[in-house]
Every structure is written in structure tokens, then in C-alpha cells.
Design a protein around this motif. Structure first.
Motif, mmCIF file in Angstrom:
data_model
loop_
_atom_site.group_PDB
_atom_site.id
_atom_site.type_symbol
_atom_site.label_atom_id
_atom_site.label_comp_id
_atom_site.label_asym_id
_atom_site.label_seq_id
_atom_site.Cartn_x
_atom_site.Cartn_y
_atom_site.Cartn_z
ATOM 1 N N THR A 1 31.995 46.896 19.414
ATOM 2 C CA THR A 1 33.016 46.263 20.230
ATOM 3 C C THR A 1 32.377 45.268 21.191
ATOM 4 N N LEU A 2 32.888 44.057 21.209
ATOM 5 C CA LEU A 2 32.371 43.009 22.075
ATOM 6 C C LEU A 2 33.241 42.791 23.301
ATOM 7 N N ARG B 1 28.510 42.838 31.084
ATOM 8 C CA ARG B 1 29.890 43.348 31.110
ATOM 9 C C ARG B 1 30.025 44.500 30.111
ATOM 10 N N ASP B 2 29.444 45.665 30.498
ATOM 11 C CA ASP B 2 29.430 46.827 29.607
ATOM 12 C C ASP B 2 30.661 47.715 29.755
ATOM 13 N N GLN B 3 31.219 47.786 30.952
ATOM 14 C CA GLN B 3 32.426 48.572 31.195
ATOM 15 C C GLN B 3 33.418 47.736 31.992
ATOM 16 N N PHE C 1 37.458 50.024 29.098
ATOM 17 C CA PHE C 1 36.736 49.509 27.937
ATOM 18 C C PHE C 1 35.259 49.755 28.183
ATOM 19 N N ASP C 2 34.630 50.532 27.276
ATOM 20 C CA ASP C 2 33.202 50.826 27.386
ATOM 21 C C ASP C 2 32.503 50.247 26.157
ATOM 22 N N LYS C 3 31.862 49.121 26.350
ATOM 23 C CA LYS C 3 31.187 48.403 25.263
ATOM 24 C C LYS C 3 30.039 49.227 24.677
ATOM 25 N N VAL C 4 29.348 49.981 25.517
ATOM 26 C CA VAL C 4 28.186 50.756 25.083
ATOM 27 C C VAL C 4 28.596 51.862 24.104
ATOM 28 N N ALA D 1 31.399 46.532 35.273
ATOM 29 C CA ALA D 1 30.154 47.251 35.532
ATOM 30 C C ALA D 1 29.219 47.107 34.337
ATOM 31 N N GLY D 2 27.928 47.226 34.617
ATOM 32 C CA GLY D 2 26.919 47.177 33.563
ATOM 33 C C GLY D 2 25.562 46.850 34.153
#
Length: 185
Positions: free
Chosen positions: A92-93, A53-55, A69-72, A47-48
Motif C-alpha cells: 500500500t502506497l 508518511r507511514d501512518q 492508514f498504516d503503510k508499514v 507519522a513516520g
């Protein structure tokens, strides 16, 4: 036992399936992709906004969120021995859980020249932090022969005779040491 009637509804950003006779349905804000990984026994959702690809969500076939994993926010969480484990990493990438090897591997970096990987045990303890192999840049996490790997780009200085420069480096989950294994496509 396997998943039946898996449906990815992109319009409603929801995923549903039947497992053990029970209907499971989950909705995710800005979800744009979902699939079933029958080898690792989970449902995978990305999702994003604008297909970024943010989550990333890994759901058990019973519908439990077993890895997020939540990139934001930089938050990575997972279930280990029926307990929620949560860590926060700045910049985090990418992050991935490797259940069979009992490790979470994360790519972090404030910019392209300061990217590293971190490895955590499933109970949340940091076991290694490593920079890319000399002459290479980290690209993304993967698997090679059922082992955690990271794809690295060697640029112009590390191309083969055919102009290829991306390689799988297998990651030692105890030390973080990386071994160059095979071309990545």
C-alpha cells in the motif's frame, strides 16, 4: 460546533484541542504533522520515521480514530456505522477515506510499473481495481471539485504547451473509471 485551542506539539508528538468543553489530547509515535480540517470535521495526523508518511490518522472532534492508514503493515481501518472495518493490502502506497462518497480509495503496487487503485465501500467490500490511464502514472490521491481524484503524471508524452504533465483524474466511485479534468499543481 468547532474545535477550540488546537495545539500541535511537535516536540512531544501530541495534538490537543477542546471540543464541547472537553479537552482531548492524543500522542502518536513519530508524528511530524497535524492539522484540523474544518470542512470535513476531523483532525489529521501524519507519522513516520524520518518524516516518511507511514501512518495517517483521522480523528473525530470527539477524539475517536475514524480512519487509520498504516503503510508499514498494509492495514487500513475505519469506523462505519459504529463498527470497526479493517482491510489489509500488500504494498500500500496511499489510502484516503471519502466519507461523502462512501468510499475508501487505496493506491497499491509492488513497484513503479505495477501500481493500481482499489476502491472499497465503507462496509469493506471491494468495488473496483484499476490501472492508471494509458500514458500516465499514479502519483497521489486528492480531491477535485469535491470529488475523489488521483493526480497522474503523463511524462514527456503528455505535456501541454507550458511543459506541465500532472493532471487530476476524477474517479467514479462505482466503477473506478477516471476522467481527466484539470491540471494539478
Amino acid at each position: 460546533m468547532t474545535v477550540e485551542n488546537f495545539v500541535w506539539d511537535s516536540q512531544n508528538q501530541s495534538v490537543s484541542w477542546i471540543y464541547n468543553g472537553k479537552v482531548i489530547k492524543e500522542t502518536f509515535e513519530n508524528a511530524y504533522f497535524a492539522s484540523v480540517d474544518l470542512q470535513k470535521n476531523y483532525v489529521y495526523v501524519e507519522a513516520g520515521q524520518n518524516y516518511s508518511r507511514d501512518q495517517v490518522y483521522n480523528l473525530s472532534f470527539e477524539g475517536k480514530r475514524i480512519f487509520i492508514f498504516d503503510k508499514v503493515s498494509g492495514k487500513i481501518s475505519w469506523i462505519h456505522q459504529n463498527q470497526l472495518v479493517e482491510i489489509h493490502c500488500k504494498n500500500t502506497l496511499n489510502a484516503q477515506i471519502y466519507i461523502e462518497q462512501n468510499v475508501i480509495i487505496i493506491i497499491t503496487g509492488p513497484n513503479q510499473t505495477a501500481i493500481n487503485i482499489k476502491g472499497f465501500t465503507l462496509d469493506g467490500r471491494l468495488v473496483f481495481e484499476k490501472e492508471p490511464p494509458k500514458g500516465y502514472k499514479f502519483m497521489y490521491l486528492s480531491n477535485y471539485k469535491n470529488q475523489p481524484s488521483i493526480v497522474c503524471d503523463g511524462g514527456e508524452n503528455n505535456v501541454d504547451d507550458y511543459g506541465r504533465s500532472r493532471w487530476h483524474f476524477v474517479i467514479n466511485v462505482n466503477t473506478g473509471d477516471m476522467t481527466k479534468e484539470n491540471l494539478a499543481y
